[in-house]
Motif scaffolding. Structure first.
Motif, PDB file in Angstrom:
ATOM      1  N   ILE A 208       1.007  -1.110   0.129  1.00  0.00           N
ATOM      2  CA  ILE A 208      -0.061  -0.018  -0.024  1.00  0.00           C
ATOM      3  C   ILE A 208       0.848   1.110  -0.023  1.00  0.00           C
ATOM      4  O   ILE A 208       2.084   1.368   0.738  1.00  0.00           O
ATOM      5  CB  ILE A 208      -0.910   0.023   1.068  1.00  0.00           C
ATOM      6  CG1 ILE A 208      -1.900   1.203   1.284  1.00  0.00           C
ATOM      7  CG2 ILE A 208      -0.438  -0.125   2.471  1.00  0.00           C
ATOM      8  CD1 ILE A 208      -2.996   1.163   2.252  1.00  0.00           C
ATOM      9  N   HIS A 209       0.670   2.033  -0.774  1.00  0.00           N
ATOM     10  CA  HIS A 209       1.395   3.430  -1.158  1.00  0.00           C
ATOM     11  C   HIS A 209       0.707   4.546  -0.456  1.00  0.00           C
ATOM     12  O   HIS A 209      -0.591   4.824  -0.841  1.00  0.00           O
ATOM     13  CB  HIS A 209       1.830   3.590  -2.397  1.00  0.00           C
ATOM     14  CG  HIS A 209       2.026   5.012  -2.923  1.00  0.00           C
ATOM     15  ND1 HIS A 209       3.599   5.454  -2.512  1.00  0.00           N
ATOM     16  CD2 HIS A 209       1.701   6.089  -3.511  1.00  0.00           C
ATOM     17  CE1 HIS A 209       3.512   6.754  -2.918  1.00  0.00           C
ATOM     18  NE2 HIS A 209       2.649   7.207  -3.552  1.00  0.00           N
ATOM     19  N   ILE A 210       1.155   5.305   0.464  1.00  0.00           N
ATOM     20  CA  ILE A 210       0.724   6.316   1.224  1.00  0.00           C
ATOM     21  C   ILE A 210       1.545   7.519   0.825  1.00  0.00           C
ATOM     22  O   ILE A 210       2.671   7.210   1.606  1.00  0.00           O
ATOM     23  CB  ILE A 210       0.270   6.047   2.570  1.00  0.00           C
ATOM     24  CG1 ILE A 210      -0.849   4.826   2.565  1.00  0.00           C
ATOM     25  CG2 ILE A 210      -0.293   7.054   3.488  1.00  0.00           C
ATOM     26  CD1 ILE A 210      -1.052   4.332   3.906  1.00  0.00           C
ATOM     27  N   CYS A 211       1.102   8.681   0.325  1.00  0.00           N
ATOM     28  CA  CYS A 211       2.054   9.709   0.101  1.00  0.00           C
ATOM     29  C   CYS A 211       1.567  10.859   0.843  1.00  0.00           C
ATOM     30  O   CYS A 211       0.236  11.148   1.218  1.00  0.00           O
ATOM     31  CB  CYS A 211       2.537   9.984  -1.258  1.00  0.00           C
ATOM     32  SG  CYS A 211       1.098   9.944  -2.148  1.00  0.00           S
ATOM     33  N   TYR A 212       2.402  12.048   1.155  1.00  0.00           N
ATOM     34  CA  TYR A 212       1.879  13.316   1.382  1.00  0.00           C
ATOM     35  C   TYR A 212       1.029  13.540   2.606  1.00  0.00           C
ATOM     36  O   TYR A 212       0.196  14.301   2.927  1.00  0.00           O
ATOM     37  CB  TYR A 212       1.048  14.017   0.203  1.00  0.00           C
ATOM     38  CG  TYR A 212       1.610  13.926  -1.222  1.00  0.00           C
ATOM     39  CD1 TYR A 212       2.998  14.588  -1.345  1.00  0.00           C
ATOM     40  CD2 TYR A 212       1.108  13.040  -2.216  1.00  0.00           C
ATOM     41  CE1 TYR A 212       3.320  14.649  -2.648  1.00  0.00           C
ATOM     42  CE2 TYR A 212       1.522  13.150  -3.350  1.00  0.00           C
ATOM     43  CZ  TYR A 212       2.727  13.951  -3.616  1.00  0.00           C
ATOM     44  OH  TYR A 212       3.425  13.881  -4.794  1.00  0.00           O
ATOM     45  N   GLY A 213       1.444  12.740   3.519  1.00  0.00           N
ATOM     46  CA  GLY A 213       0.734  12.773   4.659  1.00  0.00           C
ATOM     47  C   GLY A 213       1.350  12.771   6.053  1.00  0.00           C
ATOM     48  O   GLY A 213       2.561  12.741   5.848  1.00  0.00           O
ATOM     49  N   ASP A 293       9.683   8.669  -4.410  1.00  0.00           N
ATOM     50  CA  ASP A 293       8.509   9.102  -3.249  1.00  0.00           C
ATOM     51  C   ASP A 293       7.217   8.625  -3.960  1.00  0.00           C
ATOM     52  O   ASP A 293       6.397   8.454  -3.124  1.00  0.00           O
ATOM     53  CB  ASP A 293       8.671  10.695  -2.788  1.00  0.00           C
ATOM     54  CG  ASP A 293       9.540  10.892  -1.826  1.00  0.00           C
ATOM     55  OD1 ASP A 293      10.201   9.808  -0.976  1.00  0.00           O
ATOM     56  OD2 ASP A 293       9.802  11.958  -1.584  1.00  0.00           O
ATOM     57  N   CYS A 294       7.144   9.103  -5.093  1.00  0.00           N
ATOM     58  CA  CYS A 294       5.631   8.986  -5.606  1.00  0.00           C
ATOM     59  C   CYS A 294       6.092   9.087  -7.199  1.00  0.00           C
ATOM     60  O   CYS A 294       7.129   8.698  -7.722  1.00  0.00           O
ATOM     61  CB  CYS A 294       4.953  10.179  -5.330  1.00  0.00           C
ATOM     62  SG  CYS A 294       3.079  10.214  -5.572  1.00  0.00           S
ATOM     63  N   GLY A 295       5.158   9.420  -7.952  1.00  0.00           N
ATOM     64  CA  GLY A 295       5.032   9.745  -9.099  1.00  0.00           C
ATOM     65  C   GLY A 295       6.212  10.644  -9.824  1.00  0.00           C
ATOM     66  O   GLY A 295       5.949  11.725  -9.158  1.00  0.00           O
TER      67      GLY A 295
HETATM   68 ZN   LIG Z   1       1.933   8.876  -4.244  1.00  0.00          ZN
END
Ligand SMILES: [Zn+2]
Length: 322
Positions: A208-213, A293-295
């Motif tokens: 599970i990918h969780i970003c920006y939090g 980190d993300c896209g």
């Molecule tokens: Zn992301």
């Protein structure tokens, strides 16, 4: 097959070629046929896959060339959604906000054909990313279900059908992208249940990918989610969140975001090596997956490529040193 140490992988969307954006516009205006559009998608995916292979990525996806946005793309393919026009979010960004207007039902396949196509064109391992039911509902209007919770669970059941279909098609690694979870820590039980429903009976390696939090709002509760790996954005916040994770034993594999997608600066190999080493404070190297980190989609493509390349070189050097 013995597992490769520090496997490298990608998250989210990769920069789209300009010609693809141009053709999507032409297609939307009815100027080119579906056949030509489909050919263009496939050609762009081949180019992205080749680029990722050249960078040295072990576990690939298709750069999400077909996805304009991570919510509406899925809403457009699930019965019960209607996609309204664009709404304005954060600053000058717009996205097409979907609405749930009827019972949610599994209609079209969502990612299965994309997976099959990728399997034809690469020998590498494949990771299939799909937006989580909690995030899709959180970013949509609910005009049908009595509560947000009911809507999330209904969508989780739809996603479950897709994930089972993916496994039947041969997928071994699935990542649920759920960036909305930390924005409502009071609903973490609903989010957890949604993952449980979505992944029930799904025999694959699950992340599970969780970003920006703010991860302190969801940790350690997120360790209870029924997945093998938690994938986090860490470089952008200078790895400060590691201190949060250290407070409890990190009982999952970690997807270690070690390259910042919000800066055009290409991190040198040595710097990324030092970044990756920080993961070893949490878990043994056998449990670390290396990714951005993300896209990378908002970066110029040559910078995105260099970032991936340096990341892969860093992982390779570390692998030899361990
Ligand atoms: Zn992301």
């Amino acid at each position: 097959m013995t597992k490769k140490l520090l496997p490298t992988t990608v998250v989210g969307s990769y920069p789209k070629p300009r010609w693809l954006n141009h053709l999507v516009r032409e297609y939307t205006e009815g100027k080119i046929s579906e056949k030509i559009m489909e050919r263009a998608y496939r050609d762009s995916i081949k180019a992205v896959v080749k680029e990722h292979e050249l960078a040295g990525i072990d576990i690939l996806w298709d750069g999400e060339m077909r996805r304009e946005e991570m919510t509406s793309y899925f809403a457009e393919h699930i019965d019960g959604f209607k996609v309204y026009g664009e709404v304005r979010v954060w600053g000058n960004n717009y996205y097409k906000k979907p609405a749930i207007v009827d019972e949610l039902r599994y209609g079209d396949e969502l990612t299965i054909q994309d997976y099959k196509f990728l399997r034809e064109i690469t020998e590498n391992r494949i990771k299939v990313p799909i937006t989580g039911p909690y995030t899709i509902v959180d970013w949509s209007f609910n005009e049908f279900y009595k509560s947000k919770e009911d809507a999330v669970y209904a969508l989780a059941n739809v996603i479950n059908k897709e994930l089972k279909g993916l496994v039947r098609a041969g997928a071994e690694y699935i990542q649920i992208d759920d960036p909305a979870i930390p924005t409502h820590p009071d609903e973490i039980e609903i989010a957890r249940n949604s993952i449980e429903i979505a992944t029930r009976g799904v025999d694959a390696y699950l992340g599970i990918h969780i970003c920006y939090g703010d991860y302190s709002k969801i940790y350690p509760q997120v360790l209870e989610f029924p997945v093998d790996q938690l994938d986090f954005e860490l470089a952008n916040k200078n790895f400060k969140d590691i201190e949060i994770f250290k407070e409890y034993e990190f009982t999952k594999d970690i997807g270690f975001g070690c390259v910042d997608v919000h800066t055009k600066r290409v991190e040198p190999v040595d710097e990324i090596k030092e970044n990756i080493k920080k993961a070893f404070d949490l878990v043994e190297p056998e449990r670390v997956y290396v990714d951005p980190d993300c896209g990378l989609k908002l970066l110029p493509s040559e910078i995105a490529f260099m970032k991936l390349k340096n990341m892969c070189l860093a992982a390779k050097e570390l692998r030899n040193e361990l």
